[in-house]
Write an enzyme that holds these catalytic residues in place. Structure first.
Site: not given
Ligand code: IMP
Ligand code: MG
Length: 332
Positions: A42, A12
């Site tokens: 995004h 982000d």
């Molecule tokens: P997962 O990738 O869904 O397994 O989530 C693992 C961690 O990464 C969590 O804390 C999510 O909120 C974070 N996360 C995964 N992808 C993103 C992203 O694109 N932006 C922000 N946080 C992310």
């Molecule tokens: Mg994002």
């Protein structure tokens, strides 16, 4: 020229906006999506229209570029097809035949498992589908009927092209290797992995642009220094909400320089892009020339350059693809 865009914080950072600008300005033959999968979200504002994306790269906005989802990426076929429709990219959009796939059972597991709850995952099935991939029991893109019309040899495509722009996802502090384990995503998310995700060797990469937001946010659980409350963040207009999950993001007013220095190192960053300078410092909205930025904003850019010892080449000044200061010609 082969360029990688990587996130320097917790995802982000505003990579989407930087990526859409570069795709339009530099006009690469191929815009490739690297990174984990549809856990990334995004939002891109282009020609007055907002696009919310999880699977496709934000660089889709350049209609001359081919779009490739790399072999390292986990593809949710339904999300891929839906985004292809909404971006009207059929005919120039491709998936590497070896890409991983996300099935309903992966999403269910990601929603139900205790580990996922502890971490606060996005429940998009990325982690469980990667587990299947490592177990060597996964389905690949070329086994999914709906993806067949879009399959290509992505490795050949990116290696034969002259100009490739590779858009990574997530951010350094969420890397499986370098982040705040176990509160991380399911893969490494640094430039070397992004190169491997699309099939380019490290010696083929010319530039690595590390994107950092002018303040820090984190969505999901895990350590997060100098966190402020939602009310204070709202007051500063720093408060944000997740694109994929809608959850309020956690906020810190600070740039975490020790983490950023490590992000610069591991990514081998050759340039830095700073986003949302207009949110941090009023009076910079939509500015396109460096000299027109407020003194405060310029001082901030200088501090970042000094402390990280990498040139700040791009500065985001608003949500639109065109709201940007591009110093690349002047600096590089
Ligand atoms: P997962 O990738 O869904 O397994 O989530 C693992 C961690 O990464 C969590 O804390 C999510 O909120 C974070 N996360 C995964 N992808 C993103 C992203 O694109 N932006 C922000 N946080 C992310
Ligand atoms: Mg994002």
């Amino acid at each position: 020229m082969k360029t990688i865009l990587a996130g320097g914080q917790y995802g982000d950072e505003g990579k989407g906006k930087i990526s859409s600008y570069i795709a339009v300005k530099d006009n690469p033959e191929i815009v490739a999506r690297a990174g984990v999968g549809p856990n990334a979200g995004h939002r891109v504002l282009y020609k007055g229209k907002w696009y919310g994306l999880r699977m496709l790269p934000s660089g889709f906005v350049n209609e001359n570029s081919k779009i490739l989802v790399g072999t390292g990426v986990m593809v949710n076929p339904a999300v891929f097809l839906e985004e292809m429709e909404k971006t009207n990219t059929k005919g120039r959009i491709f998936v590497d035949r070896g890409a991983g796939t996300i099935l309903q059972k992966h999403i269910e597991e990601d929603s139900a498992s205790e580990t996922s709850k502890k971490i606060g995952t996005t429940k998009t099935g990325c982690g469980p589908s990667l587990v299947d991939r490592v177990r060597r029991t996964a389905k690949r893109a070329d086994e999914i009927e709906e993806l067949k019309p879009y399959l290509v040899d992505g490795v050949k495509m990116v290696n034969e092209a002259k100009d490739v722009f590779i858009e990574g996802s997530q951010g350094f502090m969420l890397s499986l290797y370098y982040g705040t384990y176990p509160f991380v995503t399911s893969k490494d998310v640094t430039a070397s992995s992004f190169a491997a995700d699309v099939g380019l060797g490290p010696t083929k990469i010319d530039e690595v642009i590390l994107v950092i937001k002018s303040y820090t946010t984190r969505v999901g659980n895990g350590p997060f220094p100098s966190e402020i409350g939602v009310e204070e963040a709202e007051g500063l207009s720093f408060q944000e909400y997740g694109t994929v999950t809608g959850r309020p993001r956690r906020t810190s007013k600070e740039l975490h320089f020790d983490d950023l220095k490590k992000a610069v190192m591991v990514n081998g960053a050759t340039q830095i892009a700073i986003t949302k300078i207009d949110i941090r410092f009023k009076g910079n909205e939509g500015i396109k020339e460096y000299k027109k930025l407020t003194q405060e904003a310029k001082d901030y850019v200088n501090i970042v350059e000094k402390r990280l010892d990498v040139p700040v080449t791009l500065i985001g000044t608003g949500p639109d693809t065109e709201h940007i200061v591009d110093r690349r010609e002047e600096i590089l």
